[in-house]
Structures are given as structure tokens and as C-alpha cells.
Design an enzyme around this catalytic site. Structure first.
Site, short mmCIF file in Angstrom:
data_model
loop_
_atom_site.label_atom_id
_atom_site.label_comp_id
_atom_site.label_asym_id
_atom_site.label_seq_id
_atom_site.Cartn_x
_atom_site.Cartn_y
_atom_site.Cartn_z
N ASP A 201 -3.29 4.98 -5.94
CA ASP A 201 -2.32 3.74 -6.38
C ASP A 201 -1.57 2.32 -5.51
O ASP A 201 -0.99 2.94 -5.54
CB ASP A 201 -2.13 3.14 -7.66
CG ASP A 201 -1.94 1.88 -8.17
OD1 ASP A 201 -3.64 1.97 -8.80
OD2 ASP A 201 -1.77 1.31 -8.82
N GLU A 270 -6.06 4.34 -2.62
CA GLU A 270 -6.39 2.39 -2.49
C GLU A 270 -6.21 1.93 -1.75
O GLU A 270 -4.70 1.76 -1.46
CB GLU A 270 -6.54 2.20 -4.40
CG GLU A 270 -6.67 1.19 -4.68
CD GLU A 270 -6.54 0.57 -6.49
OE1 GLU A 270 -7.82 -0.12 -6.58
OE2 GLU A 270 -5.56 0.62 -6.22
#
Ligand code: BGC
Length: 545
Positions: A201, A270
């Protein structure tokens, strides 16, 4: 392809566990719910599941605020459930990737509870603390993505702490080597439990500028940065100092070294920076960094052949040996058929949903596809009183947040809550999703669901589609055309991105020995001489010399 490269050309199915299937009937999906539906997942022909966070969390950001990295939140089950999921998925040949939210923790994490107490405790330097300016205002001008300033005052320490997201998501101080080691130890905990990889993330947010320099302001005309438009003041700045610092590369290399000790495991980052494609190429370069990255570039409103070509070309030019992972949908953005379909008045057109999956899974790279895309689910319109996402609550009514793509997966047409749960779910199931349920599509061979299943398997028969290089062919809007080449195999691939019939003149060298492949299960185009005729949302695949 040898085992350690399983992820090249893979289709990764993202499960948002809160909304997949509620096995214990409390209104929220859970790990046993994923296990109960593993046959369904396997039927999709996907290679791996990425499971969004299920760790212990106060759920202020629905699991992206972790208070214990080594345990499962009771809402989702326990560690035994997780081990069972890994074992059963592996038996079916499905890899398990999990989310790792490393840049920040929950404010309820033991590290933060200790750190906030005073300036001398063992964890005092584990978060990003700074004194107020002389006038009491925060140390610099950084903003939170979710609204307002990125600094929260902590009365115990008489200092501010940094949060790039919610104030309940304090940023860890990655300049401190103890923090980096503790984070890596948590990652290893899951490697030892047998996971096959991680979706990392906001991985470019780990480090911040140690001097805490102000971000420069961005001129109004440039505020359409990916994901944040002028509705969010976050778009008013160039984010040069609060993320994507040079030191981050070293940490990514540490993650890779750890993964190398567990052969076959993979890291997918990401990435959202001022120049995400550039960052993605840096982060995936060579064999010592991330295996794959994905950006927000196709998570925007731009649905034109020119834009998709420009994103892919710009990445190809810079990424060299790096490997992209394409994503047009996830739990953070409006569902793709609504986002892209509205320009064509085709939000409810199954042929568009089918084509979109074929399109992204035909480009060079791997694919992340989000639960519900295989059903062609539209964005749900959530009433203000049902909103859950704090991002949407802050920016309502201009921006309704992310709940519209997070509604429960519809399993049955006529069952209460479309068979997701017998009790009131955490978000409502929109009425129109009942008709798009798994059950409604299961026995229709032309449904979006069955087309998805067919295409994932058909694609695997062509190494050029899985691993090949990509070269774009000149074409007018709204047709996207390219050639994929792998060893002796060359495939011409064309898509009509519009709801009206299109014609395209192809170069003779491509058409001379072209043999159309028709068994892909999508709307087909016809090649006559050098002229290709593409009905609405049609595809064309052909072997060429
Ligand atoms: C996740 C979001 C989350 C944020 C903060 C992301 O990019 O996908 O859902 O709110 O990181 O962790």
C-alpha cells in the site's frame, strides 16, 4: 515459465473481504466467506487473489489503519482461518497475496500509544514528530489526502505528528532504522505463514523529507493530477517532499532482499506520485527492487485510445526491464464500467464490460481485477446517511468517497441482500446489482461472467499475450491497436472503444498473412483485405507474420 515467474502475465483478483461473502452472518464479509467461495474464485481462471487488509484495526479506514500487524481482526476471523485460506487456495492452484500497509499504522497501534507519551520513550522517534512553528501552526504546509492539514496536535508530547491519510493513521518515521527492521519483521511473519506475495500500500509514502520542507504550490491549470482534482486542496501542491524520497529506494531493496529468501514470492507496489510512471519504472528496475508496480494512471476518467496508448507507451519507454501491473478498478475508485462507460452511454452494456477486461489483460503486464468487475457491476449510489468512508463524508456532496465501489458482492438474484448476508450489511446492496448477481449470470453463456472465465483461459494459450513485447499500431480514435510479440508468435490486437461501428485501414505487412482468432468469446471484428470493421466494443485478435 519457471515457478518463480508465475506473476508475469498473471491475473490477480482483488478480494475486498468486508464485501465478499459474510459466512458468520454479522453483516461484514470474512475470511471464512472467502474460503466458502474459493470454487467460484477458481472458476474465474485467475492466478492469484490479493486480499485487502484483514488485520486487527479500529477500522477508521476499513483496515488500512492497522493496530496489530500479526493478527487478524475478530471481524474477519483468526489466524487459523487465514492458514486454512492459504492451504485451500494453494490446493486449488491459487496464490495468495496480502496487503501490507507499511507507511503508517493506526493511532491505536502499541508503537504509537507509546510514542505519543513523551519525547524520551523507546518509541519516541518511531513516528514523524515536529514542534509547532512560533505562531503555533503546524511545522509545514503538507496536506492530508483525506482532507485538511497533514499534522495533528498531540497534547501529551506538545508536538504535531504527520499523517498523510487520516489523523488516525500516523506516519511511521522510516528514517529510523529500528522502524525499518520492525516493519520488515512483520512482513516476514506473513512470509513464514506461506503467503505468495504482497500488495504494498502507498509504498512511495514510507519516507518523508527529513528537513520537512514546504511543498511548492501547483498552478490551477495543472491541478488535475491523477486521482485528486481541484475538489481536494491536496491537488494544489506538488508533493515533492511528503512522499517519493530517494531513501525509499533503499527500503524497497530491503523488501526485495527479504522476499528473495522466500522463492516465488512477489511484491506489487501501489504507486501514486507526481510522476507515477517514472516512479514505477524506478521502483521496478532490475532484479533488486519490486517485481511489479501499479499506478493510478488508468484509474482516471480518461477513456480514449489515445490516452491508454500514451500511458502504456510512456511506461514502456521508461520501464525497460520492469514489469507493470494494469488496474482499471479497485476499492478506491468509481467502478470502471460507470467511470468509462458514461462517455459512451454504455454503463449497462455487457459488451463494454467484457471488452474492458480483454483490453487490460491483453496489454504487456499483469492485471489486477477487482471483485465485481467480472459481473460488470456498476457504481452504487449511496445515500449520505449510509456513507461509511470518512473520505466521502469529508468531501460530500462534491465527492461521495469510495463506498460506491465497495458494496457487497451479489451472489443470488432473489435472496435478501443478494445472498451476501442474511443481516443488514455494512453497505447496502443496490437493487440493480441483484440482476447482475453470480446466479443470474451463471447459466448464460454470453454473460459478462462467463466471458471473463472464457477469456482468462483463452488468453493463456498465447504466450505473446502473457509475456510478449508490445508495439502500438497507428489508429484513429476510438480504436486501440497493438502487436504483441513473443519468440515466434506475433499477435495483432485491436479494440473498438466506442458504442458505434468503426473501420480501420491496417498496414499491408500486418494484414498479408493475418489469421483471425475467433474463439475469444467477445464481439468480433471482420478483416477484409486491409480493412478491419469493428462493431461496437468489438475486439480483433489475429496471428500475423
Ligand atoms: C489504499 C486506500 C487507503 C490508503 C491509506 C491506499 O492507497 O488503497 O484504501 O485508504 O492507502 O492506507
Amino acid at each position: 515459465m519457471s515457478e518463480p515467474m508465475w506473476w508475469r502475465g498473471a491475473v490477480i483478483y482483488q478480494v475486498y473481504p468486508r464485501s465478499f461473502y459474510d459466512a458468520n452472518q454479522d453483516g461484514v464479509g470474512d475470511i471464512q466467506g472467502i474460503i466458502a467461495k474459493l470454487d467460484y474464485i477458481a472458476s474465474l481462471g485467475i492466478d492469484a487473489i490479493w486480499v485487502s487488509p484483514f488485520f486487527k484495526s479500529p477500522m477508521k479506514d476499513f483496515g488500512y489503519d492497522i493496530s496489530d500487524y500479526r493478527d487478524i481482526d475478530p471481524l474477519f476471523g483468526n489466524l487459523a482461518d487465514f492458514d486454512e485460506l492459504v492451504a485451500k487456495a494453494h490446493q486449488k492452484g491459487i496464490k495468495i497475496m496480502i496487503d501490507q500497509v507499511l507507511s503508517h499504522t493506526s493511532d491505536q497501534h502499541a508503537w504509537f500509544l507509546e510514542s505519543r507519551e513523551d519525547k524520551t520513550n523507546d518509541k519516541a522517534d518511531w513516528y514523524v514528530w515536529a514542534d509547532a512553528k512560533e505562531d503555533g501552526t503546524p511545522p509545514n504546509n503538507w496536506l492530508s489526502i483525506f482532507g485538511g492539514v497533514a499534522w495533528q496536535w498531540e497534547p501529551r508530547r506538545q508536538q504535531y505528528y504527520l499523517h498523510n491519510f487520516l489523523s488516525s493513521q500516523p506516519d511511521l518515521n522510516f528514517h529510523n532504522p529500528e522502524v525499518r527492521q520492525a516493519v520488515l519483521d512483520n512482513v516476514e511473519f506473513w512470509l513464514k505463514r506461506g503467503v505468495d506475495g504482497f500488495r504494498l500500500d502507498a509504498i512511495n509514502f514510507c519516507f518523508h523529507d527529513a528537513q520537512l520542507r514546504d511543498n511548492p504550490s501547483k498552478p490551477k491549470e495543472l491541478r488535475q493530477s491523477i486521482g485528486f482534482d481541484e475538489k481536494n486542496p491536496y491537488a494544489y501542491q506538488y508533493h515533492y517532499f511528503n512522499n517519493t524520497q530517494d531513501e525509499n529506494l533503499g527500503f524497497i531493496e530491503d523488501i526485495r532482499s527479504l522476499l528473495n529468501q522466500y522463492p516465488g514470492t512477489v511484491a506489487l507496489g501501489e504507486i501514486s506520485s507526481e510522476d507515477s510512471l517514472k516512479t514505477m519504472s524506478e521502483y521496478t528496475q532490475g532484479n533488486g527492487r519490486l517485481h511489479m508496480g501499479y499506478s493510478f494512471d488508468l484509474l482516471t476518467e480518461d477513456f480514449t485510445a489515445g490516452y491508454i496508448r500514451q500511458v502504456a507507451t510512456s511506461l514502456e519507454e521508461r520501464v525497460s526491464d520492469g514489469w507493470p501491473c494494469w488496474s482499471v478498478s479497485n476499492h478506491d475508485v468509481q467502478r470502471v464500467i460507470t467511470r468509462w462507460g458514461k462517455s459512451q452511454n454504455a454503463e449497462h452494456t455487457p459488451d463494454l464490460a467484457k471488452m474492458l477486461f480483454a483490453l487490460i489483460s491483453s496489454m504487456r503486464g499483469s492485471v489486477c481485477t477487482y471483485q465485481g468487475e467480472e459481473l460488470g457491476l456498476t457504481e452504487a449510489d449511496i445515500a449520505y446517511e449510509d456513507l461509511q468512508d470518512p473520505y466521502g463524508i469529508t468531501f460530500w456532496p462534491q465527492f461521495k468517497g469510495r463506498d460506491g465501489c465497495r458494496t457487497p458482492h451479489p451472489w443470488q438474484r432473489d435472496a435478501v441482500n443478494a445472498g451476501f448476508s442474511s443481516v443488514k450489511p455494512w453497505l447496502p446492496v443496490p437493487a440493480e446489482h441483484h440482476g447482475k448477481s453470480v446466479e443470474s449470470q451463471e447459466h448464460n453463456k454470453d454473460s459478462v461472467l462467463n466471458s471473463f472465465r472464457h477469456f482468462t483461459r483463452w488468453r493463456k494459450e498465447f504466450p505473446a499475450l502473457m509475456y510478449g513485447d508490445i508495439e502500438f499500431v497507428d489508429s484513429q480514435e476510438p480504436v486501440l491497436a497493438f502487436v504483441r510479440t513473443y519468440q515466434e508468435q506475433r499477435l495483432l490486437v485491436c479494440f473498438n472503444l466506442s458504442a458505434s461501428k468503426q473501420s480501420l485501414q491496417l498496414p499491408t505487412e500486418l494484414t498479408a498473412d493475418a489469421t483471425a482468432l475467433t474463439n475469444h468469446g467477445l464481439i468480433s471484428a471482420t478483416l477484409t483485405g486491409e480493412s478491419l470493421t469493428l462493431p461496437a466494443f468489438a475486439c480483433f485478435f489475429a496471428t500475423v507474420k
